[in-house]
Write a protein that holds these residues in place. Structure first.
Motif, PDB file in Angstrom:
ATOM      1  N   GLY A  31      36.158  53.369  37.184  1.00 36.06           N
ATOM      2  CA  GLY A  31      37.318  53.999  37.807  1.00 36.06           C
ATOM      3  C   GLY A  31      38.672  53.605  37.267  1.00 36.06           C
ATOM      4  O   GLY A  31      39.703  53.975  37.839  1.00 36.06           O
ATOM      5  N   TYR A  32      38.729  52.877  36.181  1.00 33.67           N
ATOM      6  CA  TYR A  32      40.009  52.497  35.575  1.00 33.67           C
ATOM      7  C   TYR A  32      40.510  53.639  34.690  1.00 33.67           C
ATOM      8  O   TYR A  32      39.746  54.510  34.293  1.00 33.67           O
ATOM      9  CB  TYR A  32      39.851  51.243  34.715  1.00 33.67           C
ATOM     10  N   ARG A  33      41.784  53.597  34.391  1.00 36.92           N
ATOM     11  CA  ARG A  33      42.378  54.543  33.454  1.00 36.92           C
ATOM     12  C   ARG A  33      43.061  53.735  32.343  1.00 36.92           C
ATOM     13  O   ARG A  33      43.564  52.634  32.583  1.00 36.92           O
ATOM     14  CB  ARG A  33      43.363  55.476  34.149  1.00 36.92           C
ATOM     15  N   ARG A  63      46.086  51.731  43.625  1.00 39.77           N
ATOM     16  CA  ARG A  63      47.487  52.068  43.891  1.00 39.77           C
ATOM     17  C   ARG A  63      48.212  50.842  44.409  1.00 39.77           C
ATOM     18  O   ARG A  63      47.653  50.058  45.177  1.00 39.77           O
ATOM     19  CB  ARG A  63      47.577  53.178  44.933  1.00 39.77           C
ATOM     20  N   ALA A  64      49.461  50.715  44.035  1.00 46.31           N
ATOM     21  CA  ALA A  64      50.296  49.609  44.513  1.00 46.31           C
ATOM     22  C   ALA A  64      50.401  49.668  46.031  1.00 46.31           C
ATOM     23  O   ALA A  64      50.550  50.746  46.607  1.00 46.31           O
ATOM     24  CB  ALA A  64      51.670  49.670  43.874  1.00 46.31           C
ATOM     25  N   THR A  74      38.185  47.586  45.107  1.00 46.81           N
ATOM     26  CA  THR A  74      38.341  48.562  44.026  1.00 46.81           C
ATOM     27  C   THR A  74      39.515  49.504  44.266  1.00 46.81           C
ATOM     28  O   THR A  74      39.893  50.250  43.362  1.00 46.81           O
ATOM     29  CB  THR A  74      37.055  49.396  43.823  1.00 46.81           C
ATOM     30  N   GLU A  75      40.096  49.477  45.449  1.00 50.81           N
ATOM     31  CA  GLU A  75      41.253  50.328  45.738  1.00 50.81           C
ATOM     32  C   GLU A  75      42.578  49.600  45.526  1.00 50.81           C
ATOM     33  O   GLU A  75      43.635  50.223  45.512  1.00 50.81           O
ATOM     34  CB  GLU A  75      41.161  50.873  47.162  1.00 50.81           C
ATOM     35  N   LEU A  76      42.530  48.272  45.383  1.00 44.89           N
ATOM     36  CA  LEU A  76      43.750  47.514  45.132  1.00 44.89           C
ATOM     37  C   LEU A  76      44.235  47.778  43.710  1.00 44.89           C
ATOM     38  O   LEU A  76      43.439  48.010  42.798  1.00 44.89           O
ATOM     39  CB  LEU A  76      43.492  46.009  45.295  1.00 44.89           C
ATOM     40  N   HIS A  77      45.562  47.752  43.519  1.00 45.58           N
ATOM     41  CA  HIS A  77      46.098  47.977  42.180  1.00 45.58           C
ATOM     42  C   HIS A  77      45.702  46.804  41.292  1.00 45.58           C
ATOM     43  O   HIS A  77      46.068  45.661  41.551  1.00 45.58           O
ATOM     44  CB  HIS A  77      47.623  48.132  42.201  1.00 45.58           C
ATOM     45  N   THR A  78      44.924  47.119  40.249  1.00 44.13           N
ATOM     46  CA  THR A  78      44.407  46.102  39.342  1.00 44.13           C
ATOM     47  C   THR A  78      44.736  46.487  37.918  1.00 44.13           C
ATOM     48  O   THR A  78      44.505  47.618  37.497  1.00 44.13           O
ATOM     49  CB  THR A  78      42.866  45.977  39.488  1.00 44.13           C
ATOM     50  N   VAL A  91      39.511  38.900  28.908  1.00 46.47           N
ATOM     51  CA  VAL A  91      39.932  39.892  29.886  1.00 46.47           C
ATOM     52  C   VAL A  91      40.727  39.162  30.964  1.00 46.47           C
ATOM     53  O   VAL A  91      40.268  38.173  31.510  1.00 46.47           O
ATOM     54  CB  VAL A  91      38.750  40.686  30.499  1.00 46.47           C
ATOM     55  N   SER A  92      41.926  39.639  31.219  1.00 48.73           N
ATOM     56  CA  SER A  92      42.818  39.014  32.194  1.00 48.73           C
ATOM     57  C   SER A  92      43.156  40.025  33.271  1.00 48.73           C
ATOM     58  O   SER A  92      43.747  41.069  32.992  1.00 48.73           O
ATOM     59  CB  SER A  92      44.102  38.533  31.513  1.00 48.73           C
ATOM     60  N   TYR A  93      42.789  39.694  34.500  1.00 44.41           N
ATOM     61  CA  TYR A  93      43.025  40.563  35.650  1.00 44.41           C
ATOM     62  C   TYR A  93      44.296  40.129  36.375  1.00 44.41           C
ATOM     63  O   TYR A  93      44.515  38.940  36.588  1.00 44.41           O
ATOM     64  CB  TYR A  93      41.883  40.437  36.657  1.00 44.41           C
ATOM     65  N   THR A  94      45.085  41.099  36.813  1.00 44.83           N
ATOM     66  CA  THR A  94      46.198  40.877  37.726  1.00 44.83           C
ATOM     67  C   THR A  94      46.017  41.896  38.847  1.00 44.83           C
ATOM     68  O   THR A  94      46.044  43.098  38.602  1.00 44.83           O
ATOM     69  CB  THR A  94      47.557  41.081  37.036  1.00 44.83           C
ATOM     70  N   VAL A  95      45.802  41.396  40.069  1.00 45.49           N
ATOM     71  CA  VAL A  95      45.489  42.260  41.206  1.00 45.49           C
ATOM     72  C   VAL A  95      46.588  42.115  42.256  1.00 45.49           C
ATOM     73  O   VAL A  95      46.919  40.999  42.662  1.00 45.49           O
ATOM     74  CB  VAL A  95      44.125  41.875  41.829  1.00 45.49           C
ATOM     75  N   ASP A  96      47.152  43.241  42.701  1.00 43.86           N
ATOM     76  CA  ASP A  96      48.148  43.250  43.779  1.00 43.86           C
ATOM     77  C   ASP A  96      47.413  43.063  45.098  1.00 43.86           C
ATOM     78  O   ASP A  96      46.705  43.953  45.555  1.00 43.86           O
ATOM     79  CB  ASP A  96      48.914  44.573  43.775  1.00 43.86           C
ATOM     80  N   THR A  97      47.566  41.895  45.705  1.00 43.89           N
ATOM     81  CA  THR A  97      46.875  41.581  46.957  1.00 43.89           C
ATOM     82  C   THR A  97      47.827  41.573  48.151  1.00 43.89           C
ATOM     83  O   THR A  97      47.533  40.950  49.174  1.00 43.89           O
ATOM     84  CB  THR A  97      46.149  40.222  46.857  1.00 43.89           C
ATOM     85  N   SER A  98      48.940  42.264  48.047  1.00 42.14           N
ATOM     86  CA  SER A  98      49.879  42.348  49.176  1.00 42.14           C
ATOM     87  C   SER A  98      49.148  42.882  50.404  1.00 42.14           C
ATOM     88  O   SER A  98      48.411  43.859  50.324  1.00 42.14           O
ATOM     89  CB  SER A  98      51.039  43.285  48.848  1.00 42.14           C
ATOM     90  N   GLY A  99      49.341  42.222  51.543  1.00 46.50           N
ATOM     91  CA  GLY A  99      48.705  42.643  52.787  1.00 46.50           C
ATOM     92  C   GLY A  99      47.299  42.108  52.959  1.00 46.50           C
ATOM     93  O   GLY A  99      46.621  42.450  53.920  1.00 46.50           O
TER      94      GLY A  99
END
Length: 170
Positions: A31-33, A63-64, A74-78, A91-99
């Motif tokens: 599901g990545y682009r 999505r942010a 899988t729905e968090l912005h990654t 491979v370096s992941y940065t995941v927006d975990t706000s909330g």
């Protein structure tokens, strides 16, 4: 913005001359682009050569701000940055975990994804494994468990109020 960072290394040998492209295949199946592709700098005439192996790429999913309404990882912005260094890929992941307040199972999702990507990149798997359905089930089970706890808590409070009212305490 809260972030979770995860890094993994994938050591060769690889079954292809373009292991970055093989990793991109894995991430597209999950599901990545594609956001960016990097190729080795070369002479001007071959700079537009589409057959040249990739040296890196960036892919994104989600999505942010999604952490405010979902517990599905899988729905968090990654954002995943793929870098090739000879027979090693990082491979370096940065995941927006706000909330989010991530528990161990949620944090382990990206480690599982890295291991699955590693198996595919090395040729240990013929097809990329899509981890989204598995994560969707985990998130749904977690939500159902939370709803059950909330329902039983509400029933307990209601029962306590009725008993206290019956006894004339309130």
């Amino acid at each position: 913005m809260s972030t979770h960072r995860e890094t993994g290394e994938i050591e060769g040998p690889f079954p292809t001359d373009d292991p970055v492209f093989r990793l991109i295949e894995f991430y597209l199946a999950n599901g990545y682009r594609i956001v960016e592709r990097q190729k080795e700098p070369s002479d001007a005439q071959s700079s537009e050569d589409d057959t040249a192996p990739l040296t890196g790429a960036t892919v994104e999913r989600g999505r942010a701000g999604a952490g405010w309404w979902t517990s599905n990882m899988t729905e968090l912005h990654t954002s995943v940055v793929i870098e090739r260094h000879d027979e090693l890929m990082r491979v370096s992941y940065t995941v927006d975990t706000s909330g989010q307040l991530l528990n161990e199972a949620e944090q382990a999702f990206w480690s599982r994804e890295i291991r699955s990507a590693q198996r595919f990149a090395r040729g240990d798997a013929d097809e990329p494994r899509d981890l989204r359905k598995e994560e969707e089930r985990r998130a749904e089970n977690q939500k159902d468990e939370l709803m059950s706890i909330g329902l039983w808590g509400a029933i307990g409070v209601f029962t306590l109020i009725v008993v206290l009212a019956f006894l004339g305490i309130i």
